[in-house]
Design a protein around this motif. Structure first.
Motif, short mmCIF file in Angstrom:
data_model
loop_
_atom_site.label_atom_id
_atom_site.label_comp_id
_atom_site.label_asym_id
_atom_site.label_seq_id
_atom_site.Cartn_x
_atom_site.Cartn_y
_atom_site.Cartn_z
N ILE A 716 0.84 -1.20 0.00
CA ILE A 716 0.00 0.00 0.00
C ILE A 716 0.88 1.26 0.00
N TYR A 717 1.96 1.21 0.80
CA TYR A 717 2.92 2.34 0.79
C TYR A 717 3.47 2.56 -0.62
N SER A 718 3.84 1.44 -1.30
CA SER A 718 4.40 1.54 -2.66
C SER A 718 3.40 2.19 -3.60
N LEU A 719 2.12 1.83 -3.46
CA LEU A 719 1.08 2.42 -4.33
C LEU A 719 0.92 3.91 -4.04
N PHE A 720 0.84 4.27 -2.77
CA PHE A 720 0.73 5.70 -2.42
C PHE A 720 1.92 6.47 -2.98
N ASN A 721 3.10 5.86 -2.87
CA ASN A 721 4.32 6.52 -3.34
C ASN A 721 4.28 6.70 -4.86
N LEU A 722 3.78 5.65 -5.54
CA LEU A 722 3.69 5.69 -7.00
C LEU A 722 2.73 6.79 -7.46
N TYR A 723 1.63 6.98 -6.72
CA TYR A 723 0.60 7.96 -7.12
C TYR A 723 0.67 9.24 -6.27
N MET A 724 1.88 9.58 -5.80
CA MET A 724 2.03 10.76 -4.94
C MET A 724 1.49 12.03 -5.60
N SER A 725 1.70 12.18 -6.90
CA SER A 725 1.24 13.41 -7.58
C SER A 725 -0.29 13.51 -7.52
N LYS A 726 -0.97 12.35 -7.57
CA LYS A 726 -2.45 12.37 -7.48
C LYS A 726 -2.90 12.72 -6.07
N LEU A 727 -2.16 12.24 -5.07
CA LEU A 727 -2.49 12.60 -3.68
C LEU A 727 -2.41 14.12 -3.51
#
Length: 817
Positions: A716-727
Motif C-alpha cells: 500500500i505504501y508503494s502504491l501511495f508513493n507511485l501515485y504521490m502526484s495524485k495525492l
C-alpha cells in the motif's frame, strides 16, 4: 501466456505442430501449459501465478513440439533478465523466439581464488607461479535429470594454452571442488611498467585464466558445456591474491547464422512485483491510519478509500486492502462502510453494485480469498465430470455439427444446469462466515435505501454470489483452479451456456427470456421458468445473508487443500525390501495427508493432520536430489521430492499451515536424513536423537489465509508513493472546495470528496507517513550500498542488476551532494 505465431513448419507432410509452453526460473521448469494440437499459431491464454522461492537471473519461456516417439524438441525460447522485468510490467508484449543451444543455457556461480607468488629457480632467475583454487559452484543446471560436474582451468595467452581438470563430482549441482592448480608464469628480470620486452618473455597482463564447467555425460555425444568465465591476470596488479564469486557466462560462438525472426514469436504479459519489507514497527503509523478507515465519517475521507481514488485501477488498491483487513479481522466493517456509501449514491435499484467500484472489487477479492475452498467443494466434482464426459450440448441451430440432435443436446444441457443449480442452492450452509456477514450488510443497506423495491435485498447479494463468484468460475474453471488448464473448445462452449443460464437464474430478473440476446437461449430458458427455481434462489440468498446462520462446523466435510504427483522414499516399514523412491499421488485435506498409487485409488498410507510434528526442507546432500522436504511424524520422517522449487514451497507452506496448531509440534529437527546408521547433519547415531537445528518460524494457523500484514502495508505504501502526484492533486481539490463552493475545476472532478476538510486532514497524514517510510527505504539502501561487496556470494561478478543498482546509487549520491 497469450499465444505464439508464425512458428516454423514441421518438416513432415502435414507441416503442423503440437506445441506447449513452459515457464522456467533460469532452467528449472515451474509451470507447463496444455498442448495445442495441429497449429503454427497456438493460443494458450493461461495464467500462472507464483511466489518466487529463490533467486534467479532469467525468467524464461520455452516452446516445445511434442513428439510421441522421441523426447519433445525445443522450438525456441524467450529469456527476460530479472532486471528487465520492470520494462514489460503488466503490458502485453510480443517477443521474438530465440534459438536454444547448450552455449546459451547457462546458470550458476563459481567461487575462485588466484594467488601469484615469486619463485627463484636453480639458475637464480625470478619467475612467478600462479595458484588457481576452485572452491565450489552453486546452482548449476540439471541436464536430462542429472548433474555430474567438473571444471577445466586454462591459463591462456598469446603464445600458450595450458589446461588442467578437476575431479568429477557425482549427482550434485552444488559441487565442492576445493582443488588447486599451479601454472608457471615468467616475467623478464628487467620488468617495469614502461619497458618494452621481447616476445619470448610473457607479460602477465596479457594472460587470462579461463574456467569451463562441464557435465560429465555417460552418453556417446560427449560432455555438455555448462558455462565459462574468463579472468584477466590484470586483477593481480594491486595485490598478489584475489578471491571472488562469479556468475557463469555463455560461450560466445559468434556464429549466429539464423535470422532472429525465423522461429516466430510469443505474446506474454508479465507482472513482477518485488517488495522490500521492514519489520512491523516501521509500518505502525500507516497501518493504524488504514485500519481506522471503517470508523471515519464520511468513509470517503478515510485512508483506504483515498487509496482507491488515486490508484489507476481499483483492483490495484483492493488486493492489498482486503488482505490487510482480513488479517486484522476488520474486513466486514470496512466493506460495510464503503458499500453503504455506494448504495447512498445509487439512484436506480437495478444498477446496484453493477460498476467496477472499490466496493465491488473489494468484495470480489474477499470472495476469492475466503471462498476458494467453498467454490471447490461446491463445483469441482460436477465440473470435472462435464470435462470428462464430453456430452454434446450445443443448442444454437447454426452451430450444430453433423449427426447432432438439437433435442438431445438441449436435454444434456438441461441436466447439467439442473445439477449445478442444485449444488449451488443447497450449499448455503457451507458459505464462509465472512462472506455471509458481508452479504448481510449489503442486504440491509439496499433494503433501507430502496424500501419500495422488495427484490433489491436479493439482487444486491445475487449480483455478487451468482454474477461475480459462481458464474465466472463455471465459465473459466482454470482461473479458479477447478481444472488444471483451459478446457477444450467443446467443453468451453458447454460451460459458457451453463454459466449464462445460472447467471440469469441467480439474477431474479423479471422478464427472464427477454434478457437474452439470442433467441435459442430464450427458448432454452423456458425450461426454468417455474416458480420453484426462483424460490430456491431466494431461500439460498436468505440463508447466506442472514446474520444468525447455523454453525458450519456441524456439517464440515474434509476440504481438499492440495493434490498432485510427487516422489517419496519408501519408509522401511517392511523388514526386508529396498528403501527406494516411488512416484505417488498425494492428497491433503484439513483432516489427513495421504498418498496412493494414482489419482482415485485407495490410499496406501495416511497421516492424520494431528500427527504432523513439523514440515521442513531436506538438505540436498541427503539423497543428492533437489526440492526435497520431510513430513516428520512421531515414529519416522516421510521424505518427499516435489517437481520444482515452486511446488516444493507450496506444499511446505500448506502442510505447515494445517499442522500449525498441533500440540506436540517440534522445536528442533534434523535438516539431513538418517542414513547408514547416523544422521548426516549432526552425526548422531541414534535414529531417535533429538534434532540439531531449530524449526522454521510458524505461519498463521488459518488454513485459508496466509497473509503477512507488514507485506501488505508495504504494498500500500508503494502504491501511495507511485501515485504521490495524485495525492497532492486531491489535496489541492480539497483546498479549493473548502475555500469556496464555486464552479469546480475540471481536473478535480475525478475524485469523490464528500467532506473536504476531513479528507484534507487524512491526506496530510498519509503524505507525511508515506514520506517517512520513503526516507527509511532510502537510508536502508544507502547503508546496504556501503556494506555490499561486488564479487561476494550475494552479488557475484557479472550480476547486472547489482551493476545498475551501483550506477543508480552513485547518481543519487552525486545528486544529493
Amino acid at each position: 501466456l497469450g499465444e505464439a505465431k508464425n512458428l516454423p513448419t514441421y518438416p513432415g507432410p502435414n507441416k503442423m505442430r503440437d506445441c506447449y509452453c513452459t515457464v522456467n526460473l533460469d532452467q528449472e521448469e515451474v509451470f507447463r501449459t496444455k498442448i495445442v494440437e495441429k497449429s503454427l499459431c497456438p493460443f494458450y491464454g493461461e495464467d500462472f501465478y507464483c511466489e518466487i522461492p529463490r533467486s534467479f537471473r532469467h525468467l524464461s519461456f520455452y516452446i516445445f513440439d511434442r513428439d510421441v516417439f522421441r523426447r519433445d524438441s525445443i522450438i525456441g525460447k524467450v529469456a527476460i533478465q530479472k532486471e528487465d522485468l520492470q520494462k514489460y510490467h503488466n503490458r502485453d508484449t510480443w517477443f521474438q523466439l530465440q534459438h536454444v543451444d547448450a552455449d546459451s543455457e547457462v546458470q550458476g556461480k563459481v567461487h575462485l581464488e588466484l594467488r601469484l607468488s615469486e619463485v627463484i629457480t636453480d639458475t637464480g632467475v625470478v619467475c612467478h607461479k600462479l595458484a588457481t583454487r576452485i572452491l565450489e559452484c552453486q546452482g548449476l543446471p540439471i541436464v536430462n535429470g542429472q548433474c555430474d560436474p567438473y571444471a577445466t582451468v586454462t591459463l591462456a595467452g598469446p603464445y600458450r594454452s595450458e589446461a588442467k581438470k578437476t575431479k568429477v563430482k557425482k549427482k550434485t549441482n552444488n559441487p565442492q571442488f576445493d582443488e588447486v592448480f599451479y601454472f608457471e608464469v615468467t616475467r623478464p628480470c628487467s620488468y617495469s611498467r614502461k619497458s618494452h620486452f621481447d616476445f619470448e618473455e610473457e607479460d602477465v597482463d596479457k594472460l587470462e585464466i579461463r574456467v569451463d564447467l562441464w557435465n560429465a555425460s555417460n552418453l556417446k555425444f560427449g560432455d555438455e558445456f555448462l558455462g565459462e568465465l574468463r579472468i584477466p591476470l590484470k586483477v593481480l596488479r594491486q595485490s598478489s591474491s584475489y578471491e571472488a564469486w562469479y556468475f557463469l557466462q555463455p560461450r560466445d560462438n559468434g556464429s549466429k547464422s539464423l535470422k532472429p525472426g525465423d522461429l516466430g514469436s510469443l505474446r506474454l504479459n508479465v507482472v513482477y512485483t518485488e517488495d522490500h519489507v521492514f519489520s512491523s514497527d516501521y509500518y505502525s503509523p500507516l497501518r493504524d491510519l488504514l485500519l481506522k478507515s471503517a470508523d471515519v465519517e464520511p468513509v470517503s475521507a478515510s485512508t483506504a478509500h483515498i487509496l482507491g481514488e488515486v490508484c489507476r485501477e481499483k483492483q490495484e488498491a483492493a488486493i492489498p486492502l482486503v488482505r490487510l483487513f482480513l488479517h486484522y479481522g476488520r474486513v466486514v466493517p470496512f466493506i460495510s462502510a464503503i458499500a453503504n456509501a455506494e448504495v447512498r449514491r445509487t439512484q436506480d435499484p437495478n444498477t446496484i453494485f453493477r460498476g467496477n467500484s472499490l466496493t465491488s472489487k473489494c468484495i470480489d477479492e474477499t470472495m476469492k480469498l475466503a471462498g476458494m475452498h467453498y467454490l471447490h467443494v461446491t463445483l469441482k466434482p460436477t465440473i470435472e465430470e462435464i470435462c470428462q464426459s464430453h456430452k454434446p450440448c450445443e443448442i444454437d441451430p447454426v452451430k450444430l455439427k453433423d449427426g447432432e440432435n438439437l433435442e438431445n443436446n438441449m436435454e444434456n444441457l438441461r441436466q447439467y444446469v439442473d445439477r449445478i443449480f442444485n449444488v449451488i442452492t443447497k450449499s448455503g450452509v457451507s458459505c464462509p462466515t465472512v462472506m455471509c456477514d458481508i452479504f448481510f450488510s449489503l442486504r440491509e443497506a439496499a433494503a433501507k435505501r430502496f424500501q419500495d423495491d422488495l427484490d433489491v435485498r436479493y439482487t444486491a447479494v445475487s449480483s455478487f454470489i451468482f454474477l461475480r463468484f459462481f458464474a465466472p468460475a463455471i465459465l473459466s474453471p482454470n482461473l479458479f483452479q477447478l481444472t488444471p488448464h483451459h478446457t477444450d473448445p467443446q467443453t468451453s462452449r458447454t460451460l459458457t451456456l451453463i454459466s449464462k443460464t445460472i447467471q440469469t437464474l441467480g439474477s431474479l430478473s423479471k422478464s427472464k427470456s427477454a434478457s437474452f440476446k439470442e433467441s435459442y437461449m430464450a427458448a432454452f430458458y423456458e425450461f426454468f421458468n417455474e416458480q420453484k427455481y426462483a424460490d430456491a434462489v431466494k431461500n439460498f440468498l436468505d440463508l447466506i445473508s442472514s446474520s444468525g446462520r447455523r454453525d458450519p462446523k456441524s456439517v464440515e466435510q474434509p476440504i481438499l487443500l492440495k493434490e498432485g504427483f510427487m516422489i517419496k522414499r519408501a519408509q522401511g516399514r517392511k523388514r526386508f525390501g529396498m528403501k527406494n523412491f516411488k512416484k505417488r499421488w498425494f492428497r491433503l485435506t484439513n483432516h489427513e495427508f495421504t498418498y496412493q498409487k494414482s489419482k482415485g485409488d485407495q490410499p496406501l498410507y495416511s497421516i492424520p493432520i494431528e500427527n504432523i510434528l513439523a514440515v521442513e526442507k531436506l538438505e540436498e546432500e541427503s539423497f543428492k536430489m533437489k526440492n526435497m522436504f520431510q513430513v516428520i511424524q512421531p515414529e519416522r520422517a516421510l521424505y518427499i521430492q516435489a517437481n520444482n522449487c515452486v511446488e516444493a514451497k507450496a506444499w511446505i507452506d500448506i502442510l505447515t499451515k494445517v499442522s500449525q496448531c498441533n500440540q506436540k509440534r517440534l522445536t528442533v529437527y534434523h535438516p539431513s536424513a538418517y542414513l547408514n546408521g547416523h544422521w548426516l547433519c549432526c552425526r548422531a547415531s541414534s535414529d531417535t536423537a533429538p534434532g540439531c537445528s531449530p524449526c522454521t518460524g510458524g505461519l498463521p494457523a488459518n488454513i485459508q489465509l496466509d497473509i503477512d500484514g507488514d507485506r501488505e502495508t508495504e504494498r500500500i505504501y508503494s502504491l501511495f508513493n507511485l501515485y504521490m502526484s495524485k495525492l497532492e492533486k486531491m489535496q489541492e481539490a480539497c483546498g479549493s472546495r473548502s475555500v469556496y463552493d464555486g464552479p469546480e475545476q475540471e481536473e478535480y472532478l475525478t475524485f469523490i470528496i464528500d467532506d473536504p476538510q476531513e479528507t484534507y486532514k487524512t491526506l496530510k497524514q498519509v503524505i507525511a507517513r508515506v514520506g517517512a517510510l520513503e526516507q527509511e527505504h532510502a537510508q536502508y539502501k544507502r547503508d546496504k550500498f556501503k556494506k555490499t561487496k561486488y564479487g561476494s556470494q550475494e552479488h557475484p561478478i557479472g550480476d547486472k542488476s547489482f551493476q545498475s543498482y551501483i550506477r543508480q546509487q552513485s547518481e543519487v549520491s552525486t545528486h544529493s551532494i
